[in-house]
Structure formats: C-alpha cells, structure tokens
Scaffold this motif. Structure first.
Motif, PDB file in Angstrom:
ATOM      1  N   ASN A   4       8.364  34.022  38.339  1.00  0.00           N
ATOM      2  CA  ASN A   4       7.727  34.118  39.535  1.00  0.00           C
ATOM      3  C   ASN A   4       6.611  35.131  39.654  1.00  0.00           C
ATOM      4  N   TYR A   5       5.411  34.562  39.791  1.00  0.00           N
ATOM      5  CA  TYR A   5       4.423  35.578  39.842  1.00  0.00           C
ATOM      6  C   TYR A   5       4.394  36.455  40.853  1.00  0.00           C
ATOM      7  N   LYS A   6       4.858  35.939  42.463  1.00  0.00           N
ATOM      8  CA  LYS A   6       5.016  36.855  43.471  1.00  0.00           C
ATOM      9  C   LYS A   6       5.836  37.879  43.228  1.00  0.00           C
ATOM     10  N   GLU A   7       6.829  37.674  42.329  1.00  0.00           N
ATOM     11  CA  GLU A   7       7.872  38.626  42.178  1.00  0.00           C
ATOM     12  C   GLU A   7       7.430  39.985  41.092  1.00  0.00           C
ATOM     13  N   LEU A   8       6.197  39.623  40.462  1.00  0.00           N
ATOM     14  CA  LEU A   8       5.847  40.602  39.528  1.00  0.00           C
ATOM     15  C   LEU A   8       5.359  41.927  40.428  1.00  0.00           C
ATOM     16  N   ASP A   9       5.626  43.120  39.637  1.00  0.00           N
ATOM     17  CA  ASP A   9       4.632  44.326  40.128  1.00  0.00           C
ATOM     18  C   ASP A   9       3.092  44.137  39.740  1.00  0.00           C
ATOM     19  N   ARG A  10       2.522  45.228  40.376  1.00  0.00           N
ATOM     20  CA  ARG A  10       1.024  45.140  40.102  1.00  0.00           C
ATOM     21  C   ARG A  10       0.390  45.148  38.598  1.00  0.00           C
ATOM     22  N   ILE A  11       1.283  46.035  37.641  1.00  0.00           N
ATOM     23  CA  ILE A  11       0.942  46.168  36.211  1.00  0.00           C
ATOM     24  C   ILE A  11       1.371  44.800  35.590  1.00  0.00           C
ATOM     25  N   GLU A  12       2.641  44.059  35.995  1.00  0.00           N
ATOM     26  CA  GLU A  12       2.833  42.967  35.459  1.00  0.00           C
ATOM     27  C   GLU A  12       1.943  41.950  35.624  1.00  0.00           C
ATOM     28  N   LYS A  13       1.312  41.819  37.074  1.00  0.00           N
ATOM     29  CA  LYS A  13       0.266  40.844  37.340  1.00  0.00           C
ATOM     30  C   LYS A  13      -0.898  40.952  36.640  1.00  0.00           C
ATOM     31  N   LEU A  14      -1.555  42.237  36.449  1.00  0.00           N
ATOM     32  CA  LEU A  14      -2.510  42.517  35.596  1.00  0.00           C
ATOM     33  C   LEU A  14      -2.375  42.082  34.031  1.00  0.00           C
ATOM     34  N   ILE A  15      -1.153  42.203  33.730  1.00  0.00           N
ATOM     35  CA  ILE A  15      -1.046  41.769  32.177  1.00  0.00           C
ATOM     36  C   ILE A  15      -0.874  40.283  32.189  1.00  0.00           C
ATOM     37  N   TRP A  16      -0.117  39.762  33.086  1.00  0.00           N
ATOM     38  CA  TRP A  16      -0.176  38.060  33.423  1.00  0.00           C
ATOM     39  C   TRP A  16      -1.425  37.538  33.221  1.00  0.00           C
ATOM     40  N   ASN A  17      -2.530  38.185  34.227  1.00  0.00           N
ATOM     41  CA  ASN A  17      -3.726  37.791  34.214  1.00  0.00           C
ATOM     42  C   ASN A  17      -4.737  37.904  33.024  1.00  0.00           C
ATOM     43  N   PHE A  18      -4.493  38.967  32.465  1.00  0.00           N
ATOM     44  CA  PHE A  18      -5.151  39.298  31.020  1.00  0.00           C
ATOM     45  C   PHE A  18      -4.883  38.137  30.146  1.00  0.00           C
ATOM     46  N   ARG A  19      -3.430  37.831  30.089  1.00  0.00           N
ATOM     47  CA  ARG A  19      -2.939  36.796  29.073  1.00  0.00           C
ATOM     48  C   ARG A  19      -3.570  35.669  29.333  1.00  0.00           C
ATOM     49  N   ASN A  20      -3.519  34.958  30.819  1.00  0.00           N
ATOM     50  CA  ASN A  20      -4.388  33.976  30.876  1.00  0.00           C
ATOM     51  C   ASN A  20      -5.799  33.831  30.526  1.00  0.00           C
ATOM     52  N   ILE A  21      -6.462  34.898  31.002  1.00  0.00           N
ATOM     53  CA  ILE A  21      -7.947  34.941  30.580  1.00  0.00           C
ATOM     54  C   ILE A  21      -7.881  34.726  29.091  1.00  0.00           C
ATOM     55  N   SER A  22      -7.080  35.551  28.543  1.00  0.00           N
ATOM     56  CA  SER A  22      -7.142  35.642  27.004  1.00  0.00           C
ATOM     57  C   SER A  22      -6.945  34.107  26.282  1.00  0.00           C
ATOM     58  N   HIS A  23      -5.867  33.581  26.884  1.00  0.00           N
ATOM     59  CA  HIS A  23      -5.749  32.133  26.569  1.00  0.00           C
ATOM     60  C   HIS A  23      -6.969  31.122  26.850  1.00  0.00           C
ATOM     61  N   PHE A  24      -7.518  31.471  28.104  1.00  0.00           N
ATOM     62  CA  PHE A  24      -8.745  30.651  28.434  1.00  0.00           C
ATOM     63  C   PHE A  24      -9.868  30.823  27.275  1.00  0.00           C
ATOM     64  N   LEU A  25     -10.154  32.140  27.070  1.00  0.00           N
ATOM     65  CA  LEU A  25     -11.227  32.524  25.958  1.00  0.00           C
ATOM     66  C   LEU A  25     -10.990  31.833  24.739  1.00  0.00           C
ATOM     67  N   ARG A  26      -9.800  32.016  24.273  1.00  0.00           N
ATOM     68  CA  ARG A  26      -9.275  31.641  22.985  1.00  0.00           C
ATOM     69  C   ARG A  26      -9.788  29.919  23.033  1.00  0.00           C
ATOM     70  N   SER A  27      -9.544  29.232  23.912  1.00  0.00           N
ATOM     71  CA  SER A  27      -9.347  28.059  24.090  1.00  0.00           C
ATOM     72  C   SER A  27     -10.862  27.606  23.991  1.00  0.00           C
ATOM     73  N   THR A  28     -11.840  28.277  24.642  1.00  0.00           N
ATOM     74  CA  THR A  28     -13.145  27.996  24.558  1.00  0.00           C
ATOM     75  C   THR A  28     -13.892  28.368  23.663  1.00  0.00           C
ATOM     76  N   SER A  29     -13.339  29.246  22.733  1.00  0.00           N
ATOM     77  CA  SER A  29     -13.991  29.653  21.640  1.00  0.00           C
ATOM     78  C   SER A  29     -13.290  28.971  20.525  1.00  0.00           C
ATOM     79  N   ASN A  30     -12.339  28.245  20.479  1.00  0.00           N
ATOM     80  CA  ASN A  30     -11.608  27.431  19.737  1.00  0.00           C
ATOM     81  C   ASN A  30     -11.072  28.423  18.551  1.00  0.00           C
ATOM     82  N   GLY A  31     -10.537  29.530  18.821  1.00  0.00           N
ATOM     83  CA  GLY A  31      -9.999  30.340  17.968  1.00  0.00           C
ATOM     84  C   GLY A  31     -10.895  31.102  17.210  1.00  0.00           C
TER      85      GLY A  31
END
Length: 149
Positions: A4-31
């Motif tokens: 549950n994103y709302k239950e994460l602390d600030r650092i966990e939310k930062l990491i969560w967002n970095f991971r999501n952005i990383s997945h997006f970038l990987r999918s747009t560059s196709n690996g």
C-alpha cells in the motif's frame, strides 16, 4: 502481499517511484541490448567497434553478437572486419538501418517528452538538479566501495 503506497515512508516512496520510472524507461527503450536501442546508439555515434558497443550497452559479447547477427540479417547494420586488426569488427548502420533508427529515436523522444509534460520547465530544472545530486552521491559511494575491495 501487495504494498500500500500510502503506508510507505518517504524513502520507500522515493525508491518505489524510481523503480516505476526505471520500468517505464526500460519499456520505451526496449531494453539495454535491444535492436531498437542499438539502432539509436549507432545513429548518434556512427561507426563503432563491436567491443565498444558491447561495453557501452553493458551486455555480454555473446548477447551482442546474437542481436547484431539478427540486425545484419535484416540489413539494418553492416559489420566490417578491421583490415589492420582482424580481431576488431566495425559496425555501422545501413541506409535501411538509418531510416529505422530515425523512427525509433523520434518515438523514444516523443515518449520522453510526454513523460515530463506535466512538469513546468522550472520543475524539470529542479528535478534535474536533484537527480544529478543523487546520481553524483551514488557514483561517489560506488567508487568508495570499489576502493575497499
């Protein structure tokens, strides 16, 4: 099981967002070792050696060779053995490869522009400053860790 994103602390939310952005970038560059990524790298850099390309992409020579063979069969690239050093292979785009690379690069640029479209120019500059600061810190720590080894 699900986080549950709302239950994460600030650092966990930062990491969560970095991971999501990383997945997006990987999918747009196709690996990192995909044909599309290789096309865009070759469009920018021109003729490169297979070793330099492999090092830049961070993939194994075997993986690179496999992808490059498919690209060569599709007439997207030409591999030429260096006449002075037969161990070195130069890679460059064919005309068909250049046209495909232009399309791939335009698509990637549209996706990246769209990604930041919700931010004003000022917000983009602020984000860039903060990301560069974090990146520099990570690189410094990585260098320090390697010195310990």
């Amino acid at each position: 099981m699900f986080i549950n994103y709302k239950e994460l602390d600030r650092i966990e939310k930062l990491i969560w967002n970095f991971r999501n952005i990383s997945h997006f970038l990987r999918s747009t560059s196709n690996g990192k070792g995909s044909q599309k990524h290789i096309l865009s790298v070759l469009l920018k850099s021109g003729c490169v050696t297979q070793t330099a390309l492999t090092d830049y992409l961070g993939i194994s020579p075997g993986s690179a060779s496999e992808v490059l063979s498919k690209m060569e069969a599709a007439k997207l690239i030409v591999r030429t053995e260096n006449e002075l050093d037969h161990r070195t292979v130069k890679i460059e785009l064919t005309e068909k490869g250049k046209q495909e690379a232009i399309l791939v690069t335009e698509e990637r640029n549209r996706n990246h522009t769209k990604m930041f479209s919700k931010l004003s120019e000022k917000e983009q500059e602020e984000l860039l400053f903060l990301l560069e600061k974090v990146t520099l810190h990570c690189e410094d720590n990585n260098v320090q860790e390697k010195k310990k080894e």
